[in-house]
Scaffold this motif. Structure first.
Motif, mmCIF file in Angstrom:
data_model
loop_
_atom_site.group_PDB
_atom_site.id
_atom_site.type_symbol
_atom_site.label_atom_id
_atom_site.label_comp_id
_atom_site.label_asym_id
_atom_site.label_seq_id
_atom_site.Cartn_x
_atom_site.Cartn_y
_atom_site.Cartn_z
ATOM 1 N N PHE A 114 -0.787 6.477 8.867
ATOM 2 C CA PHE A 114 -1.180 5.441 8.330
ATOM 3 C C PHE A 114 -2.420 5.187 9.557
ATOM 4 O O PHE A 114 -1.869 4.338 10.471
ATOM 5 N N PRO A 115 -3.822 5.333 10.154
ATOM 6 C CA PRO A 115 -4.829 5.437 11.007
ATOM 7 C C PRO A 115 -4.859 3.919 11.441
ATOM 8 O O PRO A 115 -4.860 2.924 10.242
ATOM 9 N N PHE A 116 -4.768 3.419 12.637
ATOM 10 C CA PHE A 116 -5.301 2.040 13.262
ATOM 11 C C PHE A 116 -6.283 2.393 14.161
ATOM 12 O O PHE A 116 -6.557 1.636 14.638
ATOM 13 N N ARG A 117 -6.245 3.507 14.689
ATOM 14 C CA ARG A 117 -7.061 2.792 15.878
ATOM 15 C C ARG A 117 -8.189 3.155 16.375
ATOM 16 O O ARG A 117 -9.482 3.318 15.145
ATOM 17 N N SER A 118 -9.222 1.995 16.583
ATOM 18 C CA SER A 118 -10.434 2.542 16.676
ATOM 19 C C SER A 118 -11.088 3.743 17.426
ATOM 20 O O SER A 118 -12.557 3.925 16.753
ATOM 21 N N GLU A 119 -10.622 4.362 18.066
ATOM 22 C CA GLU A 119 -11.264 5.467 18.219
ATOM 23 C C GLU A 119 -11.648 6.323 17.120
ATOM 24 O O GLU A 119 -11.780 7.519 17.070
ATOM 25 N N SER A 120 -9.969 6.073 15.922
ATOM 26 C CA SER A 120 -10.556 6.926 15.221
ATOM 27 C C SER A 120 -11.729 6.797 14.170
ATOM 28 O O SER A 120 -12.246 7.742 12.769
ATOM 29 N N ALA A 122 -15.019 5.742 14.833
ATOM 30 C CA ALA A 122 -16.251 8.107 14.770
ATOM 31 C C ALA A 122 -15.830 9.080 13.915
ATOM 32 O O ALA A 122 -16.434 9.598 13.546
ATOM 33 N N VAL A 123 -14.607 9.277 14.033
ATOM 34 C CA VAL A 123 -13.730 10.690 13.288
ATOM 35 C C VAL A 123 -14.048 10.624 12.219
ATOM 36 O O VAL A 123 -14.793 11.475 10.947
ATOM 37 N N MET A 124 -13.255 9.504 10.807
ATOM 38 C CA MET A 124 -13.636 9.299 10.032
ATOM 39 C C MET A 124 -14.991 9.031 9.457
ATOM 40 O O MET A 124 -14.907 9.752 8.191
ATOM 41 N N LYS A 125 -15.676 8.555 9.858
ATOM 42 C CA LYS A 125 -17.274 8.614 9.515
ATOM 43 C C LYS A 125 -17.657 9.308 9.410
ATOM 44 O O LYS A 125 -18.950 9.739 8.448
ATOM 45 N N TRP A 126 -17.448 10.034 10.664
ATOM 46 C CA TRP A 126 -18.397 11.533 10.870
ATOM 47 C C TRP A 126 -17.623 12.523 9.262
ATOM 48 O O TRP A 126 -18.369 13.606 8.923
ATOM 49 N N ALA A 127 -16.319 12.927 8.847
ATOM 50 C CA ALA A 127 -15.519 13.405 7.864
ATOM 51 C C ALA A 127 -15.984 12.675 6.865
ATOM 52 O O ALA A 127 -16.321 13.959 6.009
ATOM 53 N N SER A 128 -16.563 11.349 6.535
ATOM 54 C CA SER A 128 -16.937 10.781 5.441
ATOM 55 C C SER A 128 -18.572 11.608 5.367
ATOM 56 O O SER A 128 -19.239 12.274 3.873
ATOM 57 N N TYR A 139 -8.701 6.387 4.587
ATOM 58 C CA TYR A 139 -8.394 5.547 6.300
ATOM 59 C C TYR A 139 -9.432 4.754 6.860
ATOM 60 O O TYR A 139 -8.979 4.199 7.787
ATOM 61 N N LEU A 140 -10.615 4.836 6.848
ATOM 62 C CA LEU A 140 -11.492 3.670 7.221
ATOM 63 C C LEU A 140 -11.042 3.040 6.639
ATOM 64 O O LEU A 140 -10.788 1.699 7.867
ATOM 65 N N ALA A 141 -10.481 2.736 5.491
ATOM 66 C CA ALA A 141 -10.228 1.646 5.586
ATOM 67 C C ALA A 141 -8.761 0.897 5.770
ATOM 68 O O ALA A 141 -9.050 -0.539 5.737
ATOM 69 N N LEU A 142 -8.008 1.723 6.064
ATOM 70 C CA LEU A 142 -6.541 0.922 6.349
ATOM 71 C C LEU A 142 -7.150 0.626 7.663
ATOM 72 O O LEU A 142 -6.590 -0.609 8.471
ATOM 73 N N ILE A 143 -8.150 1.459 8.857
ATOM 74 C CA ILE A 143 -8.227 1.109 9.979
ATOM 75 C C ILE A 143 -8.456 -0.442 10.070
ATOM 76 O O ILE A 143 -8.814 -1.672 10.109
ATOM 77 N N ASP A 144 -10.289 -0.880 9.062
ATOM 78 C CA ASP A 144 -10.459 -1.828 8.409
ATOM 79 C C ASP A 144 -9.737 -2.956 8.456
ATOM 80 O O ASP A 144 -9.617 -4.611 8.857
ATOM 81 N N PHE A 146 -6.359 -2.771 8.763
ATOM 82 C CA PHE A 146 -5.436 -3.589 10.687
ATOM 83 C C PHE A 146 -6.036 -4.959 11.064
ATOM 84 O O PHE A 146 -5.183 -5.143 11.784
ATOM 85 N N ARG A 147 -7.511 -4.298 11.493
ATOM 86 C CA ARG A 147 -8.193 -5.352 12.360
ATOM 87 C C ARG A 147 -8.255 -6.386 11.278
ATOM 88 O O ARG A 147 -9.347 -7.810 11.495
ATOM 89 N N ASP A 148 -7.667 -6.931 9.942
ATOM 90 C CA ASP A 148 -8.053 -7.757 8.880
ATOM 91 C C ASP A 148 -9.162 -7.772 8.570
ATOM 92 O O ASP A 148 -10.003 -8.621 8.209
ATOM 93 N N HIS A 149 -10.031 -6.816 8.240
ATOM 94 C CA HIS A 149 -12.151 -6.741 7.651
ATOM 95 C C HIS A 149 -11.450 -6.631 6.521
ATOM 96 O O HIS A 149 -11.833 -5.360 5.512
ATOM 97 N N LYS A 150 -10.840 -7.790 5.591
ATOM 98 C CA LYS A 150 -10.350 -7.256 4.421
ATOM 99 C C LYS A 150 -11.254 -6.645 3.270
ATOM 100 O O LYS A 150 -11.546 -5.483 2.649
ATOM 101 N N ASN A 151 -12.979 -6.850 3.949
ATOM 102 C CA ASN A 151 -14.076 -7.503 2.732
ATOM 103 C C ASN A 151 -15.085 -5.403 2.523
ATOM 104 O O ASN A 151 -15.021 -5.492 1.849
ATOM 105 N N GLN A 152 -14.996 -5.776 4.221
ATOM 106 C CA GLN A 152 -15.256 -4.632 4.786
ATOM 107 C C GLN A 152 -14.273 -2.839 3.969
ATOM 108 O O GLN A 152 -14.794 -2.212 3.351
ATOM 109 N N ALA A 153 -13.137 -3.175 4.311
ATOM 110 C CA ALA A 153 -11.507 -2.349 3.946
ATOM 111 C C ALA A 153 -11.698 -2.147 2.299
ATOM 112 O O ALA A 153 -12.317 -1.267 1.612
ATOM 113 N N LEU A 154 -12.368 -2.866 0.998
ATOM 114 C CA LEU A 154 -11.728 -3.192 -0.422
ATOM 115 C C LEU A 154 -13.586 -2.585 -0.824
ATOM 116 O O LEU A 154 -13.756 -1.780 -1.070
ATOM 117 N N GLN A 155 -14.264 -2.523 0.273
ATOM 118 C CA GLN A 155 -15.985 -1.899 -0.464
ATOM 119 C C GLN A 155 -15.565 -0.560 0.367
ATOM 120 O O GLN A 155 -16.426 0.160 -0.678
#
Length: 361
Positions: A114-120, A122-128, A139-144, A146-155
């Protein structure tokens, strides 16, 4: 030599004051790399989430551009999960090891990661970008999320192809959807339950959603097999009771209350609410059948606080037994020959239904 000697004294003092200082132990290993010092560094990292301890330290080094140290911290981790493997791939992004770590991360399991750190991010975007699999987007969706950015996570979760065999993906996607998106929420929860039918949690999520949509018979069909498979699991037992009550099968619900054992916890109350609701519904049923003594017995039982339901009785002045008393009076008056109207019964039933709808405080 004097500086090194002074450094060793300082390190020894810090470890004396803080024996669990993993930074000092890693620095000792980094200054003198050998198997003994590596073991001294890793030996005391034995908490419930050791990967997070390694990540905390590795990210600190990465943030100050000490990438070699960051790599060494993560490479020393005995059990590397997906997030650590993605981090290692990113840290090695400029050398040939990146591809190996990226492949290991893509092939590994995402279970309990369950990634949640903002530092991750950049890592997950690079991996994508390097390997566009569902996992890095998840994993990017999990981080979003966690920040309550539900629309971004769902997208993120609706882009690309979803996994075929990872149930948590669909549970997360269902929770990110707007509550009005009933059809897709049910489809996601059904998919999760279909993928892993052996895990009662997915049946629970689906049954609870069906109850919220007043699909009581469907909810009962979903949760019943889990109850029958393991009737010592009070989580599925309690939900099964709720489904039975909503389907007006009070006799079956009452039988479960005899053997259910709910672990006490602060604020627990739903089990007792359903217990009261079941007993009072049975009291009204027996009243209609003119089984007055049994009806009175059910009302009396409704006032009890069985220990096996996970919640103790409040102080006497905090207990409201007015509903039980009203039903008892109606039963006694009817027993004496006074006719009870359908409106009175209907009003009592509405009040009993409200008892079951009270959630835990």
């Amino acid at each position: 030599m004097n500086n090194k000697s002074e450094q060793e004294k300082i390190n020894a003092t810090i470890l004396h004051l803080d024996p669990m200082n993993h930074f000092i132990r890693f620095e000792d290993y980094w200054q003198n790399k050998n198997a003994v010092n590596e073991q001294l560094f890793t030996f005391l990292i034995r908490d419930e989430l050791p990967q997070q301890t390694y990540l905390n330290l590795a990210i600190w080094y990465s943030n100050i551009d000490l990438n070699e140290e960051s790599k060494a911290v993560l490479e020393a981790c005995p059990e590397k999960n997906d997030e650590i493997l993605y981090w290692l791939a990113w840290l090695h992004r400029n050398d040939k090891n990146a591809e190996e770590y990226l492949k290991r991360a893509n092939d590994d399991t995402a279970y309990l990661v369950f990634p949640f750190r903002s530092e991750s991010v950049a890592v997950m975007k690079w991996a994508s970008g390097k390997s566009p699999t569902w996992k890095s987007r998840y994993y990017l969706a999990l981080i979003d999320a966690f920040r309550d950015h539900k629309n971004q996570a769902l997208q993120l979760m609706e882009e690309g192809i979803a996994p075929e065999n990872f149930a948590p993906y669909f549970v997360l996607r269902a929770r990110l959807r707007d509550s009005s998106d009933v059809q897709n929420i049910q489809a996601d929860l059904s998919k999760a339950q279909e993928i892993d039918k052996s895990d009662w949690r997915y049946g629970k999520y689906l049954a609870e959603f069906l109850l919220s949509q007043k699909k009581y018979a469907e909810a009962l069909m979903i949760i019943e097999p889990y109850y029958k498979k393991d009737n010592a699991n009070y989580m599925t037992e309690l939900l099964y009771i709720q489904c039975l009550v909503m389907n007006r099968n009070y006799e079956s619900a009452e039988k479960i209350f005899d053997h259910i054992n709910i672990l006490p916890y602060e604020g627990a109350g739903s089990a007792h609410n359903y217990y009261v609701q079941t007993k009072l519904k049975l009291a009204l049923q027996n009243l209609k059948k003119q089984n007055y003594n049994l009806a009175l017995q059910k009302v009396k039982e409704a006032t009890l606080w069985p220990e096996n339901l996970g919640s103790g009785a409040p102080y006497p002045d905090m207990i409201d037994s007015s509903l039980e008393e009203n039903i008892r009076k109606v039963i006694i008056e009817t027993q004496k020959g006074q006719k009870v109207t359908a409106n009175v019964i209907g009003e009592l039933e509405i009040k009993i239904d409200k008892v079951g709808s009270i959630s835990d405080n």
